[in-house]
Design an enzyme around this catalytic site. Sequence first.
Site, PDB file in Angstrom:
ATOM      1  N   ASN A  55     -41.189 -21.115 -50.788  1.00  0.00           N
ATOM      2  CA  ASN A  55     -40.500 -21.259 -52.673  1.00  0.00           C
ATOM      3  C   ASN A  55     -39.338 -22.053 -53.356  1.00  0.00           C
ATOM      4  O   ASN A  55     -37.992 -22.019 -52.318  1.00  0.00           O
ATOM      5  CB  ASN A  55     -40.077 -19.721 -52.098  1.00  0.00           C
ATOM      6  CG  ASN A  55     -39.376 -19.304 -53.679  1.00  0.00           C
ATOM      7  OD1 ASN A  55     -39.751 -18.946 -54.515  1.00  0.00           O
ATOM      8  ND2 ASN A  55     -37.885 -18.619 -53.625  1.00  0.00           N
ATOM      9  N   GLU A  56     -39.299 -22.079 -54.539  1.00  0.00           N
ATOM     10  CA  GLU A  56     -38.213 -23.179 -55.392  1.00  0.00           C
ATOM     11  C   GLU A  56     -37.595 -23.991 -54.142  1.00  0.00           C
ATOM     12  O   GLU A  56     -36.323 -24.093 -53.983  1.00  0.00           O
ATOM     13  CB  GLU A  56     -37.500 -22.047 -55.936  1.00  0.00           C
ATOM     14  CG  GLU A  56     -38.024 -20.733 -56.605  1.00  0.00           C
ATOM     15  CD  GLU A  56     -37.243 -19.621 -56.838  1.00  0.00           C
ATOM     16  OE1 GLU A  56     -36.024 -19.235 -56.002  1.00  0.00           O
ATOM     17  OE2 GLU A  56     -36.811 -19.336 -57.972  1.00  0.00           O
ATOM     18  N   LEU A  57     -38.661 -25.064 -53.657  1.00  0.00           N
ATOM     19  CA  LEU A  57     -38.158 -25.806 -53.631  1.00  0.00           C
ATOM     20  C   LEU A  57     -37.985 -27.532 -53.521  1.00  0.00           C
ATOM     21  O   LEU A  57     -36.759 -28.193 -53.602  1.00  0.00           O
ATOM     22  CB  LEU A  57     -38.881 -26.327 -51.589  1.00  0.00           C
ATOM     23  CG  LEU A  57     -38.912 -24.978 -50.689  1.00  0.00           C
ATOM     24  CD1 LEU A  57     -40.239 -25.566 -50.191  1.00  0.00           C
ATOM     25  CD2 LEU A  57     -38.049 -24.859 -50.251  1.00  0.00           C
TER      26      LEU A  57
END
Length: 929
Positions: A482-484
């Site tokens: 997630n959201e890297l």
Amino acid sequence: MRLSSLLQVAAFPFLGSALLERSPTVFDLSEAKWTLSSSIYNISVPGSVPSQAHLDLYSAGVIPDPYFGLGDFDLRWVAETNWTYSTVLEKLYTGKDTTTWLLFNGLDTFTSIKLCGQQVATTNNQFRQYYFDVTSYLGACSGKPSLDINFGSAVNITADIANEPGQETWPNAVEGLFEFPNRQFMRKEQSDFGWDWGPGFAPAGIWRPAYVIQVPSSGFYIRNALLDIHRQGQLNNLPPDQNQPWIVNASLDVIGSVPLTFPSGATLTIEIMDMNNSTLASGNMENVTTTKTSITGSITIEGETCQLWWPHGLGPQNLYYFKISVVNGKDVLASVTKRTGFRTIVLNMTPISEEQLAQGIAPGNNWHFEINGHEFYAKGSNFIPPDAFWPRVTQKRIEQLFQSVIDGNQNMLRVWASGAYSPDFIYDIADEMGILLWSEFEFGDALYPVDGPFLENVREEAEYNVRRVNHHPSLALWAGGNELENLELLLAEAADPGNPKWQEEYEQLFLGVLLPAVYGNTKSISYIPSSTTNGYLELNFSLPIPMIERYNNLTPGSIYGDTDHYDYDSTVAFDLSSYPVGRFANEFGFHSMPSLQTWQQAVSPDELYFNSSTIQLRNHHYPAGGTFTDNYATSSKGMAEMTLAAERYYPVPHHVDPIANFSDWCHTTQIFQADFYRSQITYYRRGSGLPERQLGSLYWQLEDIWQAPTWAGIEYDGRWKVLHYISKDIYQPIIIASYWDYSTGNLTAYVTSDLWSTAAGSATLTWYGYNGSVLAPASTVPFTVGALNTTQVFTGNTSTLPFSLKDAVLKMNISATGILPNTQERREFKHEFYFHDLDLSKVNLVDPGLEMSYSKDTGNFTVEAKTGVAAWVWLDIPAGTLANFNENAFWLVPGDDPREISVTVKQDQSDGNWVEGVTVRSLWDNTLS
Ligand SMILES: *[C@@H]1O[C@H](CO)[C@@H](O)[C@H](O)[C@H]1NC(C)=O
Ligand SMILES: *[C@@H]1O[C@H](CO)[C@@H](O)[C@H](O)[C@H]1NC(C)=O
Ligand SMILES: *[C@@H]1O[C@H](CO)[C@@H](O)[C@H](O)[C@H]1NC(C)=O
Ligand SMILES: *[C@@H]1O[C@H](CO)[C@@H](O)[C@H](O)[C@H]1NC(C)=O
Ligand SMILES: *[C@@H]1O[C@H](CO)[C@@H](O)[C@H](O)[C@H]1NC(C)=O
Ligand SMILES: *[C@@H]1O[C@H](CO)[C@@H](O)[C@H](O)[C@H]1NC(C)=O
């Protein structure tokens, strides 16, 4: 051989006649008598499997309901304690020629396992399946074998790991920190250490089923099975040729001794059955290979033996049973049956073609899903862990929740990274209902270690879960985390400019370990390293790592990836130019309060006011980089944002009765949330016909993990917030919506359709005064709207209107005919939408004279506005009943036909008396004292 039709091959006459001595004996450890204990606290209570310490302590009356009040803070001692689950294995077979195994489908998380007091193993990954040959320990056992599993405190152990000499560190704030730090060092649900929408309990226990397996010397036990169904020649991430036959690849992971005599002595067979267990085809698999722990084979299926599986709204959910057996002569050594479906699902990230450019699509790359070769609009939301304690997530709860997903016109959920890999029963329900599950590996909002043992641990976890769930047709994608790429990597690089280490380490884990876990096991599923990504620069299967990431290698004017959008400055909430332009919106949102009925489940009556300390502290939307410990002062950030937004756009309640006042405040924050999401969803959907060719909207978040202010559209017990009704409305196939540039006054309306063929109809637009008078004659505009496209039906400018927006609303409705995908008949679609001034606290609202009645005959409610425009009409269901209306949170104009509202009851403790407790309100009620 090739399977082609049911007439060709009969079922094996010997199927089902397994020789008993070859069959393993399986003891289900959930049936054993367990004890949960802590020596330090001198606690010993009955335990259960699957369970977690908090749940068993609560059942035994040792702790109060963890979800009540400030339980997540008060119960920190539970998270900082070691817990031991113990049992005695009563009825093992002790004969020779048998090996005995312990099999755990999930241990949460840091354990030390002892049998008869002898150390068997330690584990450190919640997401792996563990199995241990304990034959020799049993041999050395006197008396009945005792099994003790000590769960070390994950909070303490991760702190110890973080403090190891030479341990990796990251720049400040790269780790999203909530209640407990150091979560990147554990392979445990990341949100167990707290999140901005959830509590941090850091639970521990045998959270998934566990077994003792006794395997006869020549037999074996299938512990996991992979089924991959793809088109011949299909490669991951690329649209396959839909005219190719299907290939079925089956691979069985076994405990015991695999017969290594393939192909001469034994074979792998497949039998395909319909849902009535009638055999459609069967035969021997080809190219069978074995390792010490697996047996693999494949087969080609020609022609149309089976019907395709489609997501909800796009066609039927056809399912089939596949029975895979290992057969030696007339002996069935082992077999496994999986329910599956035939479909291709691809995340297409290929470059925009010449043909697409000619359609007006901006250059760059695609970023959309294709089901069975068709582009479609992904409508949905993000699914988080439905409970902080997974063992109490029942099939019934998920069925109710997913029914709301279907009723809400959604076809896809993004199963957020950093919870847990979904159990099979969740995928099973999604297979049946037609909900695509974009699935993720459990990494999020942090960067992770890359030492050898950590990567090997992740590889095991990924292989197990990829193989476990691949047969589900609802599986839509694997994402690394997630959201890297759009967040954590950028934060690290900004804090440490020019250091290549952060990207290299990121690629070691997300391209070097996770991508091969997907590509090595399945050809049918696409992979992206990060939930939000600009896609790849190159996909080349002859490279050791086939994917080269694009990152910020962008060409101006081109559009590439998916978008993630949060902006807590509510002054720009309806400024369309503040929304991202991308190919797909995978996250966006704003938080709101749950209803009074939900708050009452978790907060004592004296705390039921907006800024009470319990309510503030259950708001975990902390400032960036903050944590609970320094946040008694700043936990009001999230409260302030909701308050400001409510005050900015709506009359705010000032009732004398404090509970009524609190309830209406909660409700008003929900109205803002829903309106903000609707504004974005209509913007994203319209993009399907604009240069961005936008083909997906998954808002943050579907449902709640507990009772708190969060981004959810569905509260913890299943109650729909305003948002879920609004998303249901705006996710209908054909919608009309207005788009207002309030700085220029330009106002347009578009009709947007996600049908797969052209639809035609007419739009009627009428200006009304808030007192219900018609300000200008209705205008009716015929339109056609293309497949997955949009069309403008109105343009004007609000600065040239002959009346003030303070006195006017524009009602727009459409009636259109079109054909739902994979159906034949034309059907009618209707939708309505109201344009109004943004600030409804300044418009001249009048008492709408709302009237509601209930008909026992139809079971429906009827609502009318007698004396004025009713904004945000809301029917409210009393506590104790789980039900939803077919619509809610709508507007009414005097003279409209009375609105008939049907209701679906899912759970009721009132014996039907809830009907008497239903109330109706509109925004006007906020102005009353
Ligand atoms: C975990 O750490 C806390 C705080 O340092 C301590 O009080 C507790 O005893 C520790 N627990 C264990 C099991 O060591
Ligand atoms: C708690 O468990 C961990 C992991 O098994 C162990 O290292 C530690 O010594 C235990 N602490 C206590 C106080 O039992
Ligand atoms: C099909 O077989 C399975 C077990 O193999 C059984 O659970 C199921 O009820 C059967 N279905 C029908 C329709 O007979
Ligand atoms: C089995 O292997 C052969 C030779 O590599 C190949 O041509 C054939 O397609 C394979 N069969 C299946 C079903 O994959
Ligand atoms: C959408 O419709 C417009 C108008 O008919 C057309 O020019 C455009 O090519 C369509 N877009 C797509 C992607 O088909
Ligand atoms: C407003 O609309 C007019 C007429 O359609 C158009 O010419 C003008 O460019 C628009 N202004 C903006 C800022 O979009």
